[in-house]
Design a protein around this motif. Structure first.
Motif, short mmCIF file in Angstrom:
data_model
loop_
_atom_site.label_atom_id
_atom_site.label_comp_id
_atom_site.label_asym_id
_atom_site.label_seq_id
_atom_site.Cartn_x
_atom_site.Cartn_y
_atom_site.Cartn_z
N ARG A 271 0.84 -1.19 0.00
CA ARG A 271 0.00 0.00 0.00
C ARG A 271 0.88 1.25 0.00
O ARG A 271 2.06 1.20 0.38
N SER A 272 0.29 2.35 -0.40
CA SER A 272 0.98 3.64 -0.38
C SER A 272 0.30 4.53 0.65
O SER A 272 -0.93 4.71 0.62
N VAL A 273 1.09 5.06 1.58
CA VAL A 273 0.57 5.86 2.69
C VAL A 273 1.32 7.18 2.75
O VAL A 273 2.55 7.22 2.61
N ASP A 274 0.60 8.28 2.96
CA ASP A 274 1.19 9.61 3.12
C ASP A 274 1.16 10.01 4.59
O ASP A 274 0.20 9.73 5.32
N PHE A 275 2.22 10.71 5.01
CA PHE A 275 2.33 11.14 6.40
C PHE A 275 2.92 12.54 6.42
O PHE A 275 3.91 12.83 5.74
N PHE A 276 2.32 13.44 7.22
CA PHE A 276 2.80 14.83 7.34
C PHE A 276 3.22 15.09 8.78
O PHE A 276 2.57 14.65 9.73
N SER A 277 4.33 15.83 8.93
CA SER A 277 4.84 16.17 10.26
C SER A 277 5.26 17.63 10.29
O SER A 277 5.60 18.23 9.26
N PHE A 278 5.25 18.19 11.49
CA PHE A 278 5.90 19.48 11.74
C PHE A 278 7.40 19.22 11.81
O PHE A 278 7.85 18.24 12.40
N ALA A 279 8.21 20.10 11.21
CA ALA A 279 9.66 19.91 11.16
C ALA A 279 10.37 21.14 11.70
O ALA A 279 9.91 22.28 11.52
N ALA A 280 11.49 20.90 12.36
CA ALA A 280 12.36 21.99 12.84
C ALA A 280 13.80 21.52 12.71
O ALA A 280 14.11 20.35 12.94
N ASP A 281 14.68 22.43 12.29
CA ASP A 281 16.09 22.05 12.18
C ASP A 281 16.99 23.16 12.71
O ASP A 281 16.60 24.33 12.80
N ALA A 282 18.22 22.77 13.07
CA ALA A 282 19.22 23.71 13.58
C ALA A 282 20.59 23.20 13.17
O ALA A 282 20.83 21.99 13.15
N GLY A 283 21.48 24.12 12.81
CA GLY A 283 22.81 23.71 12.39
C GLY A 283 23.67 24.86 11.95
O GLY A 283 23.56 25.97 12.49
N LEU A 284 24.49 24.62 10.94
CA LEU A 284 25.50 25.58 10.49
C LEU A 284 25.35 25.84 9.00
O LEU A 284 25.10 24.92 8.21
N SER A 285 25.50 27.10 8.62
CA SER A 285 25.46 27.51 7.22
C SER A 285 26.80 28.16 6.87
O SER A 285 27.30 29.01 7.61
N VAL A 286 27.37 27.76 5.72
CA VAL A 286 28.63 28.32 5.22
C VAL A 286 28.45 28.69 3.76
O VAL A 286 27.89 27.91 2.98
N GLN A 287 28.91 29.89 3.39
CA GLN A 287 28.79 30.35 2.01
C GLN A 287 30.08 31.03 1.58
O GLN A 287 30.63 31.85 2.30
N TYR A 288 30.57 30.64 0.39
CA TYR A 288 31.78 31.24 -0.16
C TYR A 288 31.44 31.90 -1.49
O TYR A 288 30.91 31.26 -2.40
N SER A 289 31.75 33.19 -1.62
CA SER A 289 31.48 33.96 -2.84
C SER A 289 32.75 34.03 -3.67
O SER A 289 33.71 34.69 -3.29
N PHE A 290 32.76 33.32 -4.81
CA PHE A 290 33.93 33.38 -5.69
C PHE A 290 33.73 34.39 -6.81
O PHE A 290 34.57 34.54 -7.69
N HIS A 291 32.61 35.11 -6.77
CA HIS A 291 32.30 36.20 -7.68
C HIS A 291 31.36 37.12 -6.93
O HIS A 291 30.65 36.68 -6.02
N PRO A 292 31.32 38.45 -7.22
CA PRO A 292 30.44 39.34 -6.48
C PRO A 292 28.98 38.89 -6.42
O PRO A 292 28.28 39.21 -5.47
N SER A 293 28.51 38.13 -7.41
CA SER A 293 27.10 37.73 -7.41
C SER A 293 26.90 36.22 -7.46
O SER A 293 25.76 35.76 -7.57
N VAL A 294 27.95 35.43 -7.37
CA VAL A 294 27.84 33.97 -7.44
C VAL A 294 28.54 33.36 -6.24
O VAL A 294 29.65 33.76 -5.88
N SER A 295 27.89 32.36 -5.62
CA SER A 295 28.46 31.77 -4.41
C SER A 295 28.13 30.28 -4.34
O SER A 295 27.20 29.79 -5.00
N LEU A 296 28.91 29.58 -3.53
CA LEU A 296 28.71 28.17 -3.24
C LEU A 296 28.33 28.04 -1.77
O LEU A 296 29.01 28.61 -0.90
N GLY A 297 27.24 27.33 -1.50
CA GLY A 297 26.75 27.24 -0.13
C GLY A 297 26.68 25.81 0.38
O GLY A 297 26.37 24.89 -0.37
#
Length: 335
Positions: A271-297
């Motif tokens: 059978r196929s069953v769908d399930f929905f949950s409330f989600a919360a996350d916490a962690g670290l974000s890092v972003q490097y800009s190798f061009h004034p308008s382009v970046s890798l995250g």
């Protein structure tokens, strides 16, 4: 040991050779306010990835022509001098901008509080940025303007002169690992808006993610996952237009969807069953800009669900899907 020395030289030499220079005149140490403002100004310019060249103080502060000549000899794209005016309650900020060929002198009232030197340094940086705004990307100075650099401004100078973009969109891959069912892999779309120099507010849409499954004796439950998270991040890196790195904590809340499809052996019926949950996350974000308008995250977080889904195949049940490791790698553009 020789290899290590060579690697260190390769890391250090490009920064020394390629950094754009700014000449800063050191005021007399007896003027504690201007001397402290000079130190803060030099530190702020270094945070913008510029190389600060210090011109030693003398009995008198150099005039505009002398300041321009010193900047040319130092191969600096700009020069800044701070000096007291005749009244003693204001400071004259003289800026020689060799990118546009302008010399600007502005009188600023010195704040008598302890924040006076810092405010004076910030205003001097703002005046330099405003002077550089005259030329856009790729533009060369006019031929009839004397005392300017003949080539277009360097990318580091352009990044400094422009306000950082407010909007950012990105796309890339997403991995969601849950111990009972393994890893799910998919695509993600994201966007955020810069509310101020450090705070970002954004949205992440991930999925569909395939590859996770719960296996049991009678077959397996194949898992498809999607999620949508509203996220806020705080930049602990250099909050400057010329900074390439941004990193800091990340918090998010939103919704999680799981679809489990049974792939079982007869006489069992999947059978196929769908399930929905409330989600919360916490962690670290890092972003490097190798061009004034382009970046890798890169983002690494821990995702929690409530209520916690449970998968079942025949009489076997999975442990509740409590905590999941979430990672994204994306390429983004700012505007």
């Amino acid at each position: 040991m020789r290899t290590l020395v060579v690697l260190l030289l390769l890391l250090v030499c490009p920064r020394v050779g390629w950094a754009q220079r700014v000449l800063v005149v050191r005021p007399p140490p007896r003027d504690s306010t201007l001397f402290e403002a000079f130190g803060r100004l030099s530190a702020e310019l270094e945070l913008q990835s510029f190389e600060v060249v210090v011109l030693g103080s003398s009995a008198r502060s150099p005039g505009a022509e002398e300041l321009e000549r010193e900047a040319q000899e130092s191969k600096a794209f700009a020069a800044v001098a701070l000096r007291r005016d005749g009244s003693g309650t204001a400071a004259e900020v003289c800026i020689v901008d060799r990118v546009t060929g302008k010399t600007t002198t502005r009188k600023l009232l010195i704040d008598p509080s302890s924040d006076g030197p810092m405010l004076l340094a910030v205003r001097a940086v703002d005046l330099l940025r405003a002077s550089l705004l005259e030329l856009g990307s790729g533009q060369a100075p006019a031929r009839d303007v004397l005392g300017v650099e003949p080539q277009p401004p360097a990318p580091e100078v352009l990044r400094f002169s422009q306000d950082p973009p407010r909007f950012h969109v990105r796309t890339g891959g997403i991995v969601l690992f849950t111990p009972p069912v393994g890893g799910g892999v998919g695509v993600q779309l994201g966007a955020h808006v810069r509310l101020d120099e450090r705070l970002r507010l954004g949205l992440l849409l991930g999925g569909p993610l395939f590859g996770a499954e719960f296996r049991a004796g009678g077959g397996a439950a194949r898992v498809r996952q999607e999620l949508a998270l509203l996220r806020a991040s705080w930049n602990l890196g250099r909050a400057a237009a010329g900074s390439r790195w941004e990193w800091g904590p990340l918090l998010g809340i939103g919704a999680y969807h799981l679809q489990a499809t049974g792939d079982v052996e007869l006489p069992l019926v999947g059978r196929s069953v769908d399930f929905f949950s409330f989600a919360a996350d916490a962690g670290l974000s890092v972003q490097y800009s190798f061009h004034p308008s382009v970046s890798l995250g890169l983002e690494l977080t821990c995702l929690a669900l409530l209520p916690r889904p449970v998968l079942a195949v025949e009489d076997e049940r999975s442990p509740p899907l409590i905590a999941q490791a979430l990672g994204t790698l994306s390429l983004g553009t700012s505007f």
